[in-house]
Design an enzyme around this catalytic site. Structure first.
Site, PDB file in Angstrom:
ATOM      1  CB  ALA A 119      -0.933  -0.019   1.214  1.00 29.87           C
ATOM      2  CD  GLU A 239       6.222  -1.465  -8.453  1.00 32.39           C
ATOM      3  OE1 GLU A 239       5.115  -0.974  -8.743  1.00 32.39           O
ATOM      4  OE2 GLU A 239       6.859  -1.156  -7.433  1.00 32.39           O
TER       5      GLU A 239
END
Length: 374
Positions: A119, A239
């Site tokens: 998050a 990522e």
């Protein structure tokens, strides 16, 4: 690729064609994949592929993660959030977790018992992570977390969330820490709506809210506070490379679909493929795929040697996702009106392509990163 990866591709292909491809429409309506999918993937060893075996992972490398991502893209699936679960969340634990944290959480991520999410983004803060508003302040032996997050992949199903929060609100980057929240039974934690998106309808991208959520101080990722921003920056290249892998595979799949369609459909008594415009457009698209794949392979090779830097990952992310959008758009055009119909995979590929230039850091941010080294 080598013999081991070739054999693994067979497993990945079989799983994706059987467990992902048939369920696109149902998952899109439900706004999430089946919870059982994670357990099935865990049973056959497809979760946490590049995490050491001692922590329940596959003991492989980033190349194994890349093969699975490719096969997911070839199956036309954009709903299953395993890239975040296995390629991102698990690696935060593997890289920075204490031995107790690794043994506590990694095996449950590898089995599918827990679904992982990270998050970062907030309603008012996207790429500027130094200025997040979520707080995790010490109170005795606990952290008390307050704040909200949005655009969280796996948000509706996540049982384990890495929360990017300020443990020192007076500091910018040095005030950021990563705090682990196990969502089951966490008082004050609640999930908001699964967000309505123009694409990726089957992915449970959700809002998360933290109202005086208490977690033990042992849930700080790593040994000390204030390391969160550094940890984020160190993991972002992987990522972004994961995004690039998906982008290139999606490009290749779009071109393959379009070649097949244009050779089957006729107009004015001829195959659509036989028109010069069609052939030239597809020649350009096939070249875009070949060039992007060559650069991606170079980046993956560098990453496997721990040599891929932030700049290289930023180049890969912006270039491949930009080309994906262009190729998907050109391919959709060759489908004519049918390209705009959701029953055709090219329409899903086109809408899913658009967000790849945004998440993982916008492509404008990628160019800013690259420009700093010029």
């Amino acid at each position: 690729m080598d013999a081991d990866l070739d054999a693994f591709r067979e497993l990945a292909h079989s799983f994706c064609q059987k467990e992902l491809a048939p369920h696109h429409e149902r998952w899109a309506q439900a706004k999430q994949v089946d919870r059982e999918l994670w357990l099935k993937a865990g049973e056959v060893g497809l979760l946490c592929l590049s995490i050491p075996e001692e922590y329940g992972g596959g003991g492989g490398t980033f190349a194994h993660e890349a093969v699975l991502l490719e096969e997911q893209a070839y199956a036309g699936d954009d709903a299953w959030g395993n890239a975040v679960h296995s390629g991102i969340v698990a690696h935060y634990f593997n890289a920075y977790g204490t031995e107790e944290q690794k043994r506590r959480w990694l095996p449950r991520l590898a089995s599918g018992e827990l679904v992982g999410a990270i998050a970062m983004t907030e309603p008012g803060t996207g790429s500027d992570l130094q200025n997040i508003k979520t707080r995790a302040l010490r109170d005795g032996s606990d952290y008390v977390i307050n704040g909200s997050k949005t655009f969280i992949t796996n948000g509706a199903q996540a049982g384990l969330v890495i929360v990017v929060a300020k443990t020192d609100p007076d500091e910018a980057a040095r005030g950021v820490s990563l705090i682990i929240v196990e969502t089951e039974g966490a008082q004050g934690f609640r999930r908001g709506r699964v967000l309505d998106k123009i694409g990726m309808h089957g992915q449970d991208t959700a809002e998360l809210f933290f109202d005086d959520v208490r977690v033990p101080t042992q849930n700080l990722l790593g040994a000390e506070e204030g390391q969160g921003f550094v940890q984020l920056m160190q993991q972002l290249p992987q990522e972004r490379l994961l995004i690039a892998v998906t982008a290139v595979a999606a490009m290749a799949a779009a071109v393959e679909q379009t070649i097949r369609y244009t050779k089957e459909r006729t107009a004015f008594g001829r195959e659509i493929f036989s028109f010069q415009n069609t052939k030239f457009t597809l020649a350009e698209c096939a070249t875009e795929v070949a060039v992007a794949k060559a650069f991606l392979d170079q980046c993956v090779e560098r990453h496997l040697k721990s040599e891929l830097d932030v700049t290289g990952a930023a180049m890969a992310k912006w270039w491949t996702t930009d080309r994906l959008s262009r190729v998907a758009d050109e391919c959709l055009q060759l489908f004519g009106g049918y390209g705009y119909m959701t029953e055709y995979p090219i329409s899903r590929a086109w809408t899913a392509a658009r967000v790849q230039r945004i998440f993982g850091g916008t492509n404008e941010i990628m160019k800013e990163i690259i420009s700093r080294t010029l």
